[in-house]
Enzyme design. Structure first.
Site, PDB file in Angstrom:
ATOM      1  N   ALA A  16       0.878  -1.174  -0.089  1.00 25.76           N
ATOM      2  CA  ALA A  16       0.058   0.111   0.040  1.00 25.76           C
ATOM      3  C   ALA A  16       0.833   1.384  -0.080  1.00 25.76           C
ATOM      4  O   ALA A  16       0.585   2.246  -0.674  1.00 25.76           O
ATOM      5  CB  ALA A  16      -0.893   0.025   1.211  1.00 25.76           C
ATOM      6  N   LYS A  38       9.284   1.744   9.707  1.00 29.16           N
ATOM      7  CA  LYS A  38      10.134   1.527  11.069  1.00 29.16           C
ATOM      8  C   LYS A  38      11.269   0.397  10.824  1.00 29.16           C
ATOM      9  O   LYS A  38      11.938   0.070  11.481  1.00 29.16           O
ATOM     10  CB  LYS A  38       9.341   1.307  12.031  1.00 29.16           C
ATOM     11  CG  LYS A  38       8.451   0.020  11.889  1.00 29.16           C
ATOM     12  CD  LYS A  38       7.570  -0.171  13.072  1.00 29.16           C
ATOM     13  CE  LYS A  38       6.800  -1.501  12.782  1.00 29.16           C
ATOM     14  NZ  LYS A  38       5.983  -2.008  13.997  1.00 29.16           N
ATOM     15  N   ASN A  45       4.599  -7.317   5.587  1.00 33.39           N
ATOM     16  CA  ASN A  45       3.836  -8.367   5.369  1.00 33.39           C
ATOM     17  C   ASN A  45       3.383  -8.479   3.810  1.00 33.39           C
ATOM     18  O   ASN A  45       3.571  -9.793   3.434  1.00 33.39           O
ATOM     19  CB  ASN A  45       2.327  -8.363   5.651  1.00 33.39           C
ATOM     20  CG  ASN A  45       1.989  -8.574   7.277  1.00 33.39           C
ATOM     21  OD1 ASN A  45       2.773  -8.965   7.937  1.00 33.39           O
ATOM     22  ND2 ASN A  45       0.794  -8.384   7.646  1.00 33.39           N
ATOM     23  N   TYR A  48       5.842 -10.994   1.999  1.00 32.16           N
ATOM     24  CA  TYR A  48       6.098 -12.360   2.397  1.00 32.16           C
ATOM     25  C   TYR A  48       4.822 -13.142   1.472  1.00 32.16           C
ATOM     26  O   TYR A  48       4.472 -14.306   1.873  1.00 32.16           O
ATOM     27  CB  TYR A  48       5.972 -12.727   3.755  1.00 32.16           C
ATOM     28  CG  TYR A  48       7.436 -12.407   4.331  1.00 32.16           C
ATOM     29  CD1 TYR A  48       8.413 -12.987   4.157  1.00 32.16           C
ATOM     30  CD2 TYR A  48       7.441 -11.090   5.111  1.00 32.16           C
ATOM     31  CE1 TYR A  48       9.809 -12.363   4.755  1.00 32.16           C
ATOM     32  CE2 TYR A  48       8.386 -10.645   5.524  1.00 32.16           C
ATOM     33  CZ  TYR A  48       9.714 -11.259   5.607  1.00 32.16           C
ATOM     34  OH  TYR A  48      11.056 -10.778   5.752  1.00 32.16           O
ATOM     35  N   GLY A  51       0.390 -16.571  -2.237  1.00 28.82           N
ATOM     36  CA  GLY A  51      -0.377 -17.257  -3.359  1.00 28.82           C
ATOM     37  C   GLY A  51      -0.663 -16.412  -4.655  1.00 28.82           C
ATOM     38  O   GLY A  51      -0.717 -16.841  -5.427  1.00 28.82           O
ATOM     39  N   GLY A  52      -0.857 -15.089  -4.015  1.00 30.75           N
ATOM     40  CA  GLY A  52      -1.054 -14.115  -5.187  1.00 30.75           C
ATOM     41  C   GLY A  52      -1.892 -13.144  -5.104  1.00 30.75           C
ATOM     42  O   GLY A  52      -2.168 -12.635  -3.919  1.00 30.75           O
ATOM     43  N   HIS A 234      -5.128 -18.202   9.351  1.00 26.43           N
ATOM     44  CA  HIS A 234      -4.856 -19.019   8.094  1.00 26.43           C
ATOM     45  C   HIS A 234      -4.493 -20.622   8.699  1.00 26.43           C
ATOM     46  O   HIS A 234      -3.895 -20.816   9.643  1.00 26.43           O
ATOM     47  CB  HIS A 234      -3.412 -18.578   7.581  1.00 26.43           C
ATOM     48  CG  HIS A 234      -3.285 -19.244   6.023  1.00 26.43           C
ATOM     49  ND1 HIS A 234      -3.167 -20.286   5.979  1.00 26.43           N
ATOM     50  CD2 HIS A 234      -3.192 -18.491   4.840  1.00 26.43           C
ATOM     51  CE1 HIS A 234      -2.974 -20.769   4.699  1.00 26.43           C
ATOM     52  NE2 HIS A 234      -3.103 -19.425   4.010  1.00 26.43           N
ATOM     53  N   ARG A 281     -11.751 -19.866   4.478  1.00 23.87           N
ATOM     54  CA  ARG A 281     -10.660 -20.001   5.332  1.00 23.87           C
ATOM     55  C   ARG A 281     -11.037 -20.403   6.752  1.00 23.87           C
ATOM     56  O   ARG A 281     -10.293 -21.042   7.610  1.00 23.87           O
ATOM     57  CB  ARG A 281      -9.656 -18.634   4.969  1.00 23.87           C
ATOM     58  CG  ARG A 281      -8.325 -18.961   5.509  1.00 23.87           C
ATOM     59  CD  ARG A 281      -7.645 -17.829   5.080  1.00 23.87           C
ATOM     60  NE  ARG A 281      -7.001 -17.671   3.855  1.00 23.87           N
ATOM     61  CZ  ARG A 281      -6.080 -17.137   3.145  1.00 23.87           C
ATOM     62  NH1 ARG A 281      -5.937 -15.763   3.599  1.00 23.87           N
ATOM     63  NH2 ARG A 281      -5.629 -17.193   2.214  1.00 23.87           N
ATOM     64  N   HIS A 342      -3.175 -14.485  10.862  1.00 20.21           N
ATOM     65  CA  HIS A 342      -2.736 -14.114   9.390  1.00 20.21           C
ATOM     66  C   HIS A 342      -2.995 -12.670   9.017  1.00 20.21           C
ATOM     67  O   HIS A 342      -2.093 -11.820   8.284  1.00 20.21           O
ATOM     68  CB  HIS A 342      -3.244 -15.279   8.440  1.00 20.21           C
ATOM     69  CG  HIS A 342      -2.693 -15.144   7.170  1.00 20.21           C
ATOM     70  ND1 HIS A 342      -1.460 -15.201   6.765  1.00 20.21           N
ATOM     71  CD2 HIS A 342      -3.629 -14.805   5.942  1.00 20.21           C
ATOM     72  CE1 HIS A 342      -1.431 -15.040   5.350  1.00 20.21           C
ATOM     73  NE2 HIS A 342      -2.422 -14.945   5.063  1.00 20.21           N
ATOM     74  N   GLU A 366      -4.034  -3.030   4.611  1.00 19.52           N
ATOM     75  CA  GLU A 366      -4.764  -3.974   5.789  1.00 19.52           C
ATOM     76  C   GLU A 366      -4.997  -3.184   7.238  1.00 19.52           C
ATOM     77  O   GLU A 366      -5.741  -3.679   7.903  1.00 19.52           O
ATOM     78  CB  GLU A 366      -3.452  -5.034   6.399  1.00 19.52           C
ATOM     79  CG  GLU A 366      -3.885  -5.955   7.147  1.00 19.52           C
ATOM     80  CD  GLU A 366      -2.879  -7.127   7.310  1.00 19.52           C
ATOM     81  OE1 GLU A 366      -2.362  -7.494   6.376  1.00 19.52           O
ATOM     82  OE2 GLU A 366      -3.205  -8.005   8.410  1.00 19.52           O
ATOM     83  N   ARG A 377     -12.053 -12.484   4.844  1.00 17.32           N
ATOM     84  CA  ARG A 377     -11.291 -12.147   3.747  1.00 17.32           C
ATOM     85  C   ARG A 377     -11.234 -13.093   2.670  1.00 17.32           C
ATOM     86  O   ARG A 377     -10.469 -14.245   3.248  1.00 17.32           O
ATOM     87  CB  ARG A 377      -9.938 -11.400   3.923  1.00 17.32           C
ATOM     88  CG  ARG A 377      -9.296 -11.001   2.545  1.00 17.32           C
ATOM     89  CD  ARG A 377      -7.989 -10.474   2.939  1.00 17.32           C
ATOM     90  NE  ARG A 377      -7.125 -11.439   3.546  1.00 17.32           N
ATOM     91  CZ  ARG A 377      -6.073 -11.873   3.096  1.00 17.32           C
ATOM     92  NH1 ARG A 377      -5.796 -11.933   1.573  1.00 17.32           N
ATOM     93  NH2 ARG A 377      -5.322 -13.049   3.587  1.00 17.32           N
TER      94      ARG A 377
END
Ligand code: FAD
Ligand code: SIN
Length: 534
Positions: A16, A38, A45, A48, A51-52, A234, A281, A342, A366, A377
């Site tokens: 973002a 920082k 996040n 890492y 999935g996509g 997750h 999920r 997650h 997020e 989500r």
């Protein structure tokens, strides 16, 4: 205190933040943009993500906006906003093509056509990826390069934003701390892109920086926050000890055919949902939790041996390597997995373009609650939300905000006096305090909640607050993070107690049913106290 003016300030350098810097520099060609992070540039996040990213692309004829909207609304369990979902879905084509034009290397087949994968609760293949299972790294690396080369962007790494400044109900800037010195950055545009809260939990897929700072910053300056009870767990984090504990095993591994099995190798998801291993999920996470209770073990297994070796090599190079490092050969062995915190669905209440309830303060990604994610989500929708919101925020700023010089008023100067006060020398061991906070959140505010577990968590939180006597100024970046974690834990526990039903990722065993009418929980700080607003 040293102060400087900027056309815009971005806090955070995940997807973002990075994409905001690129779009704002295009929207304000003469503007000077400050990016504060920082950690180092790109640590987030986002880096890492595996999935996509969802793209409802015109060239993917199997897909449509209507289908993506329907899948997202189903997962959102009544709390997604139809207009926002439709807007983000429709915009995804332009924004993904913009990323491609910027040089993001999405995977393609031998004919150069984009490849799409499938994840839980998506009805068609619509998820783009990079380097097989390293999508976040692929996007972040390219955008970080562009930001680092951009002469309009001033970058401050290893610097934490500790307070948002407001005057006459409008945002005026940010107080920064680099671990030694404080400074003030002034601007009428402040973009919070500070990511999630995973580090509030004992088991999490999130890196160290995900301490929920942005939620605390926004709450303290009086912004409205929404649905703070919705934490997504997750189902498949790697259940090993040591530095690779909780490394994510992407849902796309199940998308390519892997199945969850018990100790004897028996599949179990058919007992929980008709979509079995590709159920939403929250359903899969609770099913794993149930099976772990039944077996008395703290893991179940993922059987990926059903995926041909050559597919594994191409699609999951990073996950295979991570497993091998832990003596698990996923072409032959089952992978021990368990649920972990997650993603955070709640956040600072915003429009689709990131506008908060405070003029000039934007929240993206997020840390925000746009109405896309609802109560749960859908996989790979969050990277999409980051980029569509950043794109739209920059359009809004270009059309509506003048690049004005902010004066350091007497009022602002007065509010900064606290940073020059001496602190009594008590050195807190924030690692120990953090670990108690992570345990109380995992035990009491985790996958399955109840009035009893929440009251216990609240009492343990009160004990921690009584030990940590820092109301405003702190001694170190770690202390500021811990102060924020205490604030956010309080917001989550209060919101969870308020929601007397089960919905999406929020499950209360004392209120297992879902109410007919879905309502948001909105909170604000008023006269120093948390209050619910309608
Ligand atoms: P982040 O990427 O977390 O960035 C936050 C930034 O803010 C960091 O740079 C941090 O250092 C900085 N920051 C925080 N507080 C401060 C402060 N006070 N001062 C200064 N800087 C601060 N989503 C998908 O859509 N698809 C996926 O495949 C996917 N896979 C995932 C895999 C993993 C392991 C994880 C953890 C998440 C995954 N997600 C995925 C979720 C997704 O990655 C995140 O929701 C998204 O990247 C959030 O981006 P962001 O820019 O909002 O925040
Ligand atoms: C994953 O790859 O399983 C994570 C996808 C996501 O969180 O959207």
């Amino acid at each position: 205190m040293v102060h400087e003016n900027y056309s815009a300030i971005i806090i955070g350098s995940g997807l973002a933040g990075l994409y905001s810097a690129i779009k704002l520099s295009q929207a304000m060609p003469n503007g000077k943009i400050l990016m504060v992070t920082k950690c180092d540039l790109g640590e987030s996040n986002s880096r890492y993500a595996q999935g996509g990213i969802v793209g409802v692309l015109k060239e993917n004829t199997a897909d449509s906006v209507a289908s993506h909207v329907s899948d997202t609304l189903n997962a959102g369990a009544g709390l997604s906003d139809f207009n926002v979902v439709k807007y983000i879905s429709e915009k995804s084509n332009d924004v993904i093509h913009d990323l491609i034009d910027l040089g993001v290397p999405f995977d393609r087949d031998e004919n150069g056509e984009l490849l799409f994968t499938l994840e839980g609760a998506h009805s068609v293949r619509r998820i783009l990826h990079c380097n097989g299972d390293a999508t976040g790294r692929g996007i972040e690396k390219r955008l970080s390069e562009l930001v680092a080369q951009n002469e309009q962007v001033v970058l401050k790494e290893n610097t934490i934003a500790v307070e948002i400044l407001k005057e006459n109900d409008a945002c005026k800037g940010v107080v920064l701390f680099d671990g030694t010195n404080y400074s003030v950055a002034l601007s009428s545009v402040v973009v919070l892109a500070t990511g999630g809260i995973g580090q509030l939990y004992k088991n999490t897929t999130n890196p160290q920086c995900a301490t929920g700072d942005g939620f605390a910053l926004a709450y303290n300056v009086g912004a409205i926050l929404q649905d703070m009870e919705f934490v997504q767990f997750h189902p498949t984090a790697l259940a090993v000890q040591g530095e690779d504990a909780n490394h994510l095993i992407s849902e796309s591994v199940r998308g390519e055919g892997a199945i969850l099995v018990d100790e004897k190798g028996n599949p179990f998801m058919h007992k929980y949902h008709e979509l079995k291993d590709l159920a939403p999920r929250d359903v899969v996470a609770r099913a794993n939790f149930e099976e772990m209770k039944l077996s008395g073990k703290d893991y179940v297994y993922l059987n990926a041996t059903v995926i041909p070796k050559e597919v594994q090599e191409k699609r999951f190079p990073s996950i295979s390597a991570m497993c091998l490092k832990n003596n698990i050969d996923m072409t032959k062995d089952f992978i021990p997995v368990h649920p972990a915190a997650h993603y955070f669905m709640g956040g600072v209440k915003v429009n689709y373009d990131g506008r908060t309830s405070i003029k000039g303060l934007f929240a993206l990604g997020e840390v925000s609650s746009t109405g896309l994610q609802g109560a749960n989500r859908l996989a790979s929708n969050s990277l999409l939300e980051c980029v569509v919101s950043a794109y739209s925020m920059a359009e809004f700023v270009q059309k509506n905000i003048d690049d004005e010089l902010i004066e350091m008023s007497e009022e602002l100067k007065k509010s900064l006096k606290k940073y020059s006060q001496e602190l009594g020398f008590i050195e807190y061991d924030t690692d120990v305090l953090k670990s108690e906070l992570q345990s109380l959140m995992w035990d009491g505010v985790g996958i399955i909640r109840s009035e009893i577990s929440l009251k216990e968590a609240q009492s343990r939180l009160n004990d921690l607050k009584a030990q940590f006597l820092r109301n405003e100024k702190c001694l170190s970046i770690q202390e500021y993070e811990f102060k924020n974690m205490l604030t956010v834990a309080q917001l989550i526990i209060t919101s969870v107690l308020q929601r007397k039903e089960s919905r999406g990722a929020h499950y209360r065993e004392d209120f297992p049913l879902t109410k007919e009418i879905a309502e948001h929980n909105c909170i604000i700080k008023e006269q120093g106290e948390l209050s619910f607003v309608r």
